[in-house]
Design a protein around this motif. Structure first.
Motif, PDB file in Angstrom:
ATOM      1  N   GLN A  72       1.882   2.425 -18.746  1.00  0.00           N
ATOM      2  CA  GLN A  72       2.176   3.965 -17.761  1.00  0.00           C
ATOM      3  C   GLN A  72       1.668   3.854 -16.801  1.00  0.00           C
ATOM      4  N   GLU A  76       0.298   9.234 -15.550  1.00  0.00           N
ATOM      5  CA  GLU A  76       0.854  10.076 -16.383  1.00  0.00           C
ATOM      6  C   GLU A  76       0.241   9.918 -17.694  1.00  0.00           C
ATOM      7  N   PHE A  80      -1.433  13.233 -19.491  1.00  0.00           N
ATOM      8  CA  PHE A  80      -1.157  13.383 -21.146  1.00  0.00           C
ATOM      9  C   PHE A  80      -1.965  13.372 -21.440  1.00  0.00           C
ATOM     10  N   SER A  84      -3.165  16.804 -24.261  1.00  0.00           N
ATOM     11  CA  SER A  84      -3.686  16.479 -25.518  1.00  0.00           C
ATOM     12  C   SER A  84      -4.042  17.436 -25.712  1.00  0.00           C
TER      13      SER A  84
END
Length: 326
Positions: A72, A76, A80, A84
């Motif tokens: 990644q 990214e 993420f 989360s």
């Protein structure tokens, strides 16, 4: 035909047989060689095929691993992490909302322990805890509620509120002991170990507890209770009546009427230490009488009830001298 011709024919036949046998052996050898060459070829082919299969599987594994291995970008990864975090916050928020909507967030039961003589209903009502109301709102006010219980219930020494189970609140109470009774007219009132005299009359008296005469809430009662609490259980059970003989000059003078028939005179300030000798003095007395523990810090003497004052003085000085000699 001659014999020579016959021999020639036989030799010729033997030579033909030998040639035939040799040809057959050569033919068999050739067949065996072909079979062996075929087997070796097959085994070589199978080994080659196995190697090809292994190479193919390794290539497939390398391909699948390389396909799964995805790196990644930093952007990214950051997205993420944010996603989360947002999902976690939402999940926690939903859980908290469901909890406060559910019955588990409200008080289900009030559990009371330690109550012996107090009015249980009054203790619970004075706690201000309400069932079916917010559990945590009431729990965080436990110190305030505990103080209210002690204030409104004079028999209660301490009250502690704690969480029991998922949504129950427990009130653990410790009561002051009743050390005796005060009589006022035809009514009897309990005297607690903290010097408080309860205002509600009691109907049933405990036989082992003494009756206190001429005592009122204040210094003389508190001073006496401080000494009385130091007595052992055997001595306490032997006291039937405690009378205050307080005067303006001596507010701590008291008299005990013992269940064994004797009487004890003393001062609240020194009686606790002297009562330790009561059993020994009483066992040496030939008849029931008075044990005077009033004189000085160590003066203790006894005399029968019918003795005159002059006799009492003589025996008093003699007992004190004996005590000093010991």
């Amino acid at each position: 035909m001659t014999d020579k011709d016959n021999e020639k024919k036989e030799n010729t036949k033997q030579d033909q047989l030998m040639l035939t046998t040799q040809d057959e052996e050569k033919t068999t050898e050739n067949v065996n060689q072909r079979i062996e060459s075929t087997k070796s070829t097959k085994s070589t082919n199978s080994i080659g095929n196995a190697e090809l299969d292994n190479e193919t599987s390794e290539e497939k594994e390398k391909f699948s691993f390389s396909a799964l291995k995805y790196s990644q970008t930093p952007k990214e990864k950051e997205l993420f992490k944010r996603l989360s975090f947002i999902l976690s916050v939402l999940a926690i928020g939903i859980f908290i909302t469901l909890y406060f909507i559910s019955p588990f967030s409200k008080v289900d039961q009030i559990i009371l322990s330690g109550v012996k003589k107090s009015n249980a209903e009054k203790v619970v009502n004075s706690s201000k805890i309400k069932p079916d109301k917010s559990l945590w709102e009431q729990f965080f006010k436990k110190d305030e509620y505990s103080a209210a219980i002690v204030k409104e219930n004079p028999r209660v020494e301490t009250a502690k509120i704690s969480l029991e189970g998922l949504n129950n609140l427990k009130i653990a109470v410790k009561e002051y002991e009743t050390i005796g009774y005060v009589q006022n007219g035809s009514d009897n009132f309990e005297v607690l170990s903290n010097g408080k005299i309860l205002k509600e009359p009691i109907k049933t008296l405990e036989k082992e507890l003494p009756l206190l005469v001429n005592f009122k809430e204040g210094e003389n009662l508190s001073e006496f209770l401080e000494a009385y609490n130091k007595f052992d259980d055997k001595t306490k059970k032997n006291i039937e009546n405690i009378e205050s003989l307080a005067t303006k000059t001596n507010p701590f003078r008291i008299k005990f009427k013992m269940r064994d028939g004797n009487e004890v005179i003393g001062l609240s300030t020194t009686i606790a230490d002297k009562m330790a000798f009561y059993d020994k003095i009483a066992s040496e007395m030939k008849e029931k009488g008075v044990i005077d523990m009033e004189a000085g810090t160590s003066g203790v003497f006894s005399y029968p009830f019918e003795k005159t004052e002059s006799t009492e003085t003589i025996e008093s000085s003699g007992f004190e001298q004996a005590e000093q000699g010991q």
